[in-house]
Design a protein around this motif. Structure first.
Motif, PDB file in Angstrom:
ATOM      1  N   VAL A  97      15.128  -0.282  -0.516  1.00 43.90           N
ATOM      2  CA  VAL A  97      15.902  -1.419  -0.991  1.00 43.90           C
ATOM      3  C   VAL A  97      16.871  -0.937  -2.064  1.00 43.90           C
ATOM      4  CG1 VAL A  97      14.197  -2.050  -2.754  1.00 43.90           C
ATOM      5  CG2 VAL A  97      15.722  -3.805  -1.832  1.00 43.90           C
ATOM      6  N   GLN A  98      17.990  -1.617  -2.181  1.00 44.36           N
ATOM      7  CA  GLN A  98      18.947  -1.267  -3.228  1.00 44.36           C
ATOM      8  C   GLN A  98      18.495  -1.845  -4.562  1.00 44.36           C
ATOM      9  OE1 GLN A  98      22.817  -2.612  -1.855  1.00 44.36           O
ATOM     10  NE2 GLN A  98      23.272  -0.579  -1.033  1.00 44.36           N
ATOM     11  N   ALA A  99      18.936  -1.218  -5.621  1.00 39.72           N
ATOM     12  CA  ALA A  99      18.645  -1.720  -6.961  1.00 39.72           C
ATOM     13  C   ALA A  99      19.109  -3.172  -7.078  1.00 39.72           C
ATOM     14  CB  ALA A  99      19.330  -0.855  -8.011  1.00 39.72           C
ATOM     15  N   GLY A 100      18.252  -3.992  -7.690  1.00 36.76           N
ATOM     16  CA  GLY A 100      18.533  -5.417  -7.807  1.00 36.76           C
ATOM     17  C   GLY A 100      17.929  -6.248  -6.698  1.00 36.76           C
ATOM     18  N   GLY A 101      17.448  -5.580  -5.664  1.00 36.13           N
ATOM     19  CA  GLY A 101      16.862  -6.279  -4.530  1.00 36.13           C
ATOM     20  C   GLY A 101      15.415  -6.651  -4.750  1.00 36.13           C
ATOM     21  N   SER A 102      14.799  -7.180  -3.688  1.00 29.68           N
ATOM     22  CA  SER A 102      13.419  -7.664  -3.755  1.00 29.68           C
ATOM     23  C   SER A 102      12.603  -7.143  -2.579  1.00 29.68           C
ATOM     24  CB  SER A 102      13.385  -9.194  -3.741  1.00 29.68           C
ATOM     25  OG  SER A 102      14.047  -9.746  -4.850  1.00 29.68           O
ATOM     26  N   LEU A 103      11.320  -7.012  -2.812  1.00 30.79           N
ATOM     27  CA  LEU A 103      10.351  -6.700  -1.764  1.00 30.79           C
ATOM     28  C   LEU A 103       9.065  -7.449  -2.072  1.00 30.79           C
ATOM     29  CD1 LEU A 103      10.581  -2.813  -1.248  1.00 30.79           C
ATOM     30  CD2 LEU A 103      11.248  -4.571   0.400  1.00 30.79           C
ATOM     31  N   ARG A 104       8.309  -7.726  -1.023  1.00 28.43           N
ATOM     32  CA  ARG A 104       6.997  -8.348  -1.192  1.00 28.43           C
ATOM     33  C   ARG A 104       5.955  -7.496  -0.499  1.00 28.43           C
ATOM     34  NH1 ARG A 104       4.217 -13.604   1.466  1.00 28.43           N
ATOM     35  NH2 ARG A 104       3.072 -14.394  -0.350  1.00 28.43           N
ATOM     36  N   LEU A 105       4.996  -7.035  -1.280  1.00 23.60           N
ATOM     37  CA  LEU A 105       3.895  -6.246  -0.747  1.00 23.60           C
ATOM     38  C   LEU A 105       2.694  -7.150  -0.481  1.00 23.60           C
ATOM     39  CD1 LEU A 105       3.977  -3.120  -3.109  1.00 23.60           C
ATOM     40  CD2 LEU A 105       5.317  -3.564  -1.041  1.00 23.60           C
ATOM     41  N   SER A 106       1.958  -6.806   0.567  1.00 24.07           N
ATOM     42  CA  SER A 106       0.727  -7.526   0.899  1.00 24.07           C
ATOM     43  C   SER A 106      -0.401  -6.527   1.068  1.00 24.07           C
ATOM     44  CB  SER A 106       0.892  -8.322   2.195  1.00 24.07           C
ATOM     45  OG  SER A 106       1.914  -9.283   2.095  1.00 24.07           O
ATOM     46  N   CYS A 107      -1.604  -6.972   0.767  1.00 27.95           N
ATOM     47  CA  CYS A 107      -2.792  -6.126   0.936  1.00 27.95           C
ATOM     48  C   CYS A 107      -3.943  -7.018   1.386  1.00 27.95           C
ATOM     49  CB  CYS A 107      -3.128  -5.434  -0.372  1.00 27.95           C
ATOM     50  SG  CYS A 107      -4.710  -4.558  -0.366  1.00 27.95           S
ATOM     51  N   VAL A 108      -4.501  -6.685   2.530  1.00 26.20           N
ATOM     52  CA  VAL A 108      -5.595  -7.469   3.098  1.00 26.20           C
ATOM     53  C   VAL A 108      -6.865  -6.651   3.067  1.00 26.20           C
ATOM     54  CG1 VAL A 108      -6.425  -8.731   5.093  1.00 26.20           C
ATOM     55  CG2 VAL A 108      -3.977  -8.664   4.608  1.00 26.20           C
ATOM     56  N   ALA A 109      -7.933  -7.239   2.553  1.00 33.34           N
ATOM     57  CA  ALA A 109      -9.246  -6.600   2.545  1.00 33.34           C
ATOM     58  C   ALA A 109     -10.078  -7.129   3.706  1.00 33.34           C
ATOM     59  CB  ALA A 109      -9.965  -6.864   1.231  1.00 33.34           C
ATOM     60  N   SER A 110     -10.779  -6.228   4.372  1.00 38.66           N
ATOM     61  CA  SER A 110     -11.632  -6.648   5.483  1.00 38.66           C
ATOM     62  C   SER A 110     -12.892  -5.797   5.504  1.00 38.66           C
ATOM     63  CB  SER A 110     -10.887  -6.513   6.814  1.00 38.66           C
ATOM     64  OG  SER A 110     -10.557  -5.164   7.067  1.00 38.66           O
ATOM     65  N   GLY A 111     -13.915  -6.341   6.162  1.00 42.43           N
ATOM     66  CA  GLY A 111     -15.167  -5.605   6.279  1.00 42.43           C
ATOM     67  C   GLY A 111     -16.320  -6.373   5.664  1.00 42.43           C
ATOM     68  N   SER A 112     -17.290  -5.632   5.196  1.00 39.62           N
ATOM     69  CA  SER A 112     -18.532  -6.209   4.682  1.00 39.62           C
ATOM     70  C   SER A 112     -18.362  -6.630   3.223  1.00 39.62           C
ATOM     71  CB  SER A 112     -19.667  -5.189   4.806  1.00 39.62           C
ATOM     72  OG  SER A 112     -20.880  -5.742   4.336  1.00 39.62           O
ATOM     73  N   ILE A 113     -17.693  -7.754   3.029  1.00 34.64           N
ATOM     74  CA  ILE A 113     -17.346  -8.231   1.694  1.00 34.64           C
ATOM     75  C   ILE A 113     -18.169  -9.455   1.339  1.00 34.64           C
ATOM     76  CG2 ILE A 113     -15.505  -9.153   0.245  1.00 34.64           C
ATOM     77  CD1 ILE A 113     -13.533  -7.681   2.125  1.00 34.64           C
ATOM     78  N   PHE A 114     -18.820  -9.404   0.191  1.00 36.78           N
ATOM     79  CA  PHE A 114     -19.478 -10.597  -0.350  1.00 36.78           C
ATOM     80  C   PHE A 114     -18.538 -11.334  -1.305  1.00 36.78           C
ATOM     81  CE2 PHE A 114     -22.783 -13.402  -1.538  1.00 36.78           C
ATOM     82  CZ  PHE A 114     -22.726 -13.573  -2.914  1.00 36.78           C
ATOM     83  N   SER A 115     -17.936 -10.572  -2.199  1.00 33.97           N
ATOM     84  CA  SER A 115     -16.969 -11.157  -3.123  1.00 33.97           C
ATOM     85  C   SER A 115     -16.048 -10.070  -3.646  1.00 33.97           C
ATOM     86  CB  SER A 115     -17.665 -11.852  -4.290  1.00 33.97           C
ATOM     87  OG  SER A 115     -18.360 -10.921  -5.085  1.00 33.97           O
ATOM     88  N   ILE A 116     -14.831 -10.476  -3.952  1.00 29.90           N
ATOM     89  CA  ILE A 116     -13.869  -9.569  -4.601  1.00 29.90           C
ATOM     90  C   ILE A 116     -13.494 -10.178  -5.937  1.00 29.90           C
ATOM     91  CG2 ILE A 116     -11.613  -8.486  -4.493  1.00 29.90           C
ATOM     92  CD1 ILE A 116     -11.848  -8.420  -1.499  1.00 29.90           C
ATOM     93  N   ASN A 117     -13.795  -9.474  -6.997  1.00 27.94           N
ATOM     94  CA  ASN A 117     -13.517  -9.985  -8.329  1.00 27.94           C
ATOM     95  C   ASN A 117     -12.070  -9.720  -8.736  1.00 27.94           C
ATOM     96  OD1 ASN A 117     -16.235 -10.793  -8.533  1.00 27.94           O
ATOM     97  ND2 ASN A 117     -16.817  -8.753  -9.236  1.00 27.94           N
ATOM     98  N   ALA A 118     -11.681  -8.475  -8.702  1.00 27.37           N
ATOM     99  CA  ALA A 118     -10.347  -8.113  -9.150  1.00 27.37           C
ATOM    100  C   ALA A 118      -9.605  -7.376  -8.041  1.00 27.37           C
ATOM    101  CB  ALA A 118     -10.416  -7.226 -10.387  1.00 27.37           C
TER     102      ALA A 118
END
Length: 120
Positions: A12-33
């Protein structure tokens, strides 16, 4: 086993925008942070932003006012909206999650990273 999968990086050029995503999957009971870290070429990995399950967020001084972290607890997903990008924001962005597995064992996992390149 728990996995994090990031997406949304790119050029991206300076001044532009991006949106990052992160998905957790698997044997999860809880995610605190969940958080985003950045590693620039030849430098250490530093915290960019983090958010708790209660949606309390903190940011590196260098991104305050430009980046916004958010999460969807139901989807175990964290986002990083990056606006007014600067060349110094260039680096590999890693997602991190900490919590408990379904077996109630401590969980801390990293994603594989997504490259963000900001051109001047």
């Amino acid at each position: 086993q728990v996995q994090l999968v990031e997406s949304g990086g790119g050029l991206v050029q300076a001044g532009g925008s991006l949106r990052l995503s992160c998905v957790a999957s698997g044997s999860i009971f809880s995610i605190n942070a969940m958080g985003w870290y950045r590693q620039a070429p030849g430098k250490q990995r530093d915290l960019v932003a983090a958010i708790t399950s209660g949606e309390s967020a903190n940011y590196a001084d260098s991104v305050k006012g430009r980046f916004t972290i958010s999460r969807d607890n139901a989807k175990n997903t964290v986002y990083l909206q990056m606006n007014s990008l600067k060349p110094e924001d260039t680096g590999v962005y890693y997602c991190n999650a900490a919590g408990l597995t379904r077996g109630l064992r401590r969980l801390e996992v990293w994603g594989q990273g997504t490259l963000v390149t900001v051109s001047s």
